[in-house]
Design an enzyme around this catalytic site. Structure first.
Site, PDB file in Angstrom:
ATOM      1  N   GLU A  38       0.687  -1.467  -0.068  1.00 29.52           N
ATOM      2  CA  GLU A  38      -0.070  -0.056  -0.093  1.00 29.52           C
ATOM      3  C   GLU A  38       0.798   1.252   0.036  1.00 29.52           C
ATOM      4  OE1 GLU A  38      -1.827   1.833   3.275  1.00 29.52           O
ATOM      5  OE2 GLU A  38      -1.321  -0.055   4.801  1.00 29.52           O
TER       6      GLU A  38
ATOM      7  N   LYS B 267      -2.946  -1.804  15.373  1.00 26.13           N
ATOM      8  CA  LYS B 267      -2.371  -0.929  16.585  1.00 26.13           C
ATOM      9  C   LYS B 267      -3.362  -0.772  17.775  1.00 26.13           C
ATOM     10  CE  LYS B 267       1.284   1.932  14.748  1.00 26.13           C
ATOM     11  NZ  LYS B 267       1.291   2.482  13.412  1.00 26.13           N
TER      12      LYS B 267
HETATM   13  N1  PSU Z   1      -2.393   1.464  10.814  1.00 25.37           N
HETATM   14  C1  PSU Z   1      -1.022   1.414  10.888  1.00 25.37           C
HETATM   15  N2  PSU Z   1      -0.421   2.432   9.858  1.00 25.37           N
HETATM   16  C2  PSU Z   1      -1.040   2.794   9.020  1.00 25.37           C
HETATM   17  C3  PSU Z   1      -2.286   2.650   8.820  1.00 25.37           C
HETATM   18  C4  PSU Z   1      -3.098   1.793   9.952  1.00 25.37           C
HETATM   19  O1  PSU Z   1      -0.351   1.117  11.752  1.00 25.37           O
HETATM   20  O2  PSU Z   1      -0.477   3.276   8.019  1.00 25.37           O
HETATM   21  C5  PSU Z   1      -3.193   3.184   7.622  1.00 25.37           C
HETATM   22  C6  PSU Z   1      -3.617   1.803   6.554  1.00 25.37           C
HETATM   23  O3  PSU Z   1      -3.465   2.523   5.155  1.00 25.37           O
HETATM   24  C7  PSU Z   1      -4.922   1.821   6.869  1.00 25.37           C
HETATM   25  C8  PSU Z   1      -5.419   3.155   7.251  1.00 25.37           C
HETATM   26  O4  PSU Z   1      -5.668   1.217   5.839  1.00 25.37           O
HETATM   27  O5  PSU Z   1      -4.508   3.749   7.799  1.00 25.37           O
HETATM   28  C9  PSU Z   1      -6.709   3.063   7.898  1.00 25.37           C
HETATM   29  O6  PSU Z   1      -7.311   4.221   8.207  1.00 25.37           O
HETATM   30  P1  PSU Z   1      -8.906   4.625   8.760  1.00 25.37           P
HETATM   31  O7  PSU Z   1      -8.673   4.159   9.991  1.00 25.37           O
HETATM   32  O8  PSU Z   1      -9.058   5.942   8.517  1.00 25.37           O
HETATM   33  O9  PSU Z   1      -9.640   3.558   7.933  1.00 25.37           O
END
Ligand code: PSU
Ligand code: MN
Length: 306
Positions: A25, A160
């Site tokens: 990604e 996380k």
């Molecule tokens: N968790 C991490 N590092 C990241 C992300 C999540 O430890 O970089 C990023 C990923 O791209 C994931 C996104 O798909 O955050 C999720 O965002 P949201 O919670 O807004 O859906």
């Protein structure tokens, strides 16, 4: 092939000749790590995939074209911020394409593009999930919905602890997403190997993972799977340090009026800041570890089809 996709020559050849391919990604590069460690990591992760005999396909959107496989120059432009990419999940794809903008794909966005290109295995750091306080905010990452419907396996180090891990696990169960512990019986919690949350599925080899994926998809059960790969022991961090940083960062959200798609990048950046360089080193180590495993799973899947 979908009319909005540009597949790099290398990835196109690999897919045509049934070589293993691993999707990667771009949000993790643009919104998940600071410059210049983000570029170093993006390059090292691609290299790790190659060392395991697979072809890396980093996915991002440039001027409205979905790129499957980026050049070094393109990777750098996402890392140094010069493209000003929008964070792109399922909701955001149509607008970014229609307006010919630049976009960094999240886990959900990357799964969609990978599936369009015919890539079935994807490596990242951590998935999005159900946020703490979701009973009030309703903040549930679109990553979980994507896992329920798009047939791509996501290799990660769990999620996380900025998230509510028990709720995230329940949500995945409800939506029929297998969560496979790799060499573990519990959900890893990103920086640490343990969360105390038991998993019902475990696999100890890439082949065992590939057999479960093949069974799911051969049954006609659409949707992805989470391969939860614990961070290597030497790089794991003490839970209390992380937890303290998380509570500080969480308490800042409301007073600073941070909502929606901005929540996760804000929390990631603040936790990294508050823990100093240590958490970034761990973060990079676990992404590398996931990339290697993803390459081996992709190879096992490819071999099963011969
Ligand atoms: N968790 C991490 N590092 C990241 C992300 C999540 O430890 O970089 C990023 C990923 O791209 C994931 C996104 O798909 O955050 C999720 O965002 P949201 O919670 O807004 O859906
Ligand atoms: Mn959200």
């Amino acid at each position: 092939m979908n009319r909005y996709l540009d597949v790099s020559e290398e990835v196109a050849v690999a897919l045509k000749t049934d070589m293993p391919v691993v999707a990667l990604e771009s949000t993790i590069i643009s919104h998940g790590m600071p410059w210049p460690r983000n570029l170093e990591t993006a390059l090292a992760v691609e290299q790790a995939v190659r060392e395991e005999g697979a072809v890396p396909a980093t996915i991002a959107i440039i001027r409205g074209r979905i790129k499957i496989g980026l050049t070094r120059e393109e990777l750098q432009a996402f890392a140094d911020g010069s493209l000003h990419p929008i964070k792109v999940s399922r909701r955001d794809l149509p607008a970014v394409i229609a307006r010919q903008e630049n976009g960094a794909t999240t886990v959900a966005g990357t799964m969609i593009a990978a599936a369009m290109a015919g890539i079935r295995v994807f490596a990242t750091g951590g998935i999005g999930g159900v946020h703490r306080g979701a009973e009030h905010s309703w903040d549930v990452s679109a990553d979980l919905e994507e896992l329920a419907m798009t047939s791509v396996a996501v290799v990660c180090a769990g999620a996380k602890a900025i998230l509510d891990l028990p709720k995230t696990t329940e949500y995945l169960e409800t939506r029929g997403v297998p969560v496979i512990g790799y060499g573990t019986d519990e959900l890893p919690a990103f920086y640490s190997r343990e969360s105390g949350i038991a998993l019902s599925l475990r696999a100890d080899t890439p082949e065992a993972v590939a057999r479960m994926l093949a069974a799911k998809w051969n049954l006609g059960l659409a949707g992805g799977a989470v391969i939860a790969n614990p961070i290597p022991n030497e790089q794991a961090m003490p839970g209390e340090i992380i937890e303290k940083a998380i509570s500080t960062a969480l308490a800042e959200l409301a007073p600073r009026n941070i909502q929606g798609a901005a929540v996760t990048p804000y929390l990631l950046a603040r936790v990294a800041e508050l823990t100093g360089g240590d958490s970034l080193d761990s973060n990079i180590a676990l992404v590398m570890n996931n990339a290697r495993l993803a390459a081996r799973i992709a190879a096992a899947l490819t071999a099963m089809e011969d």
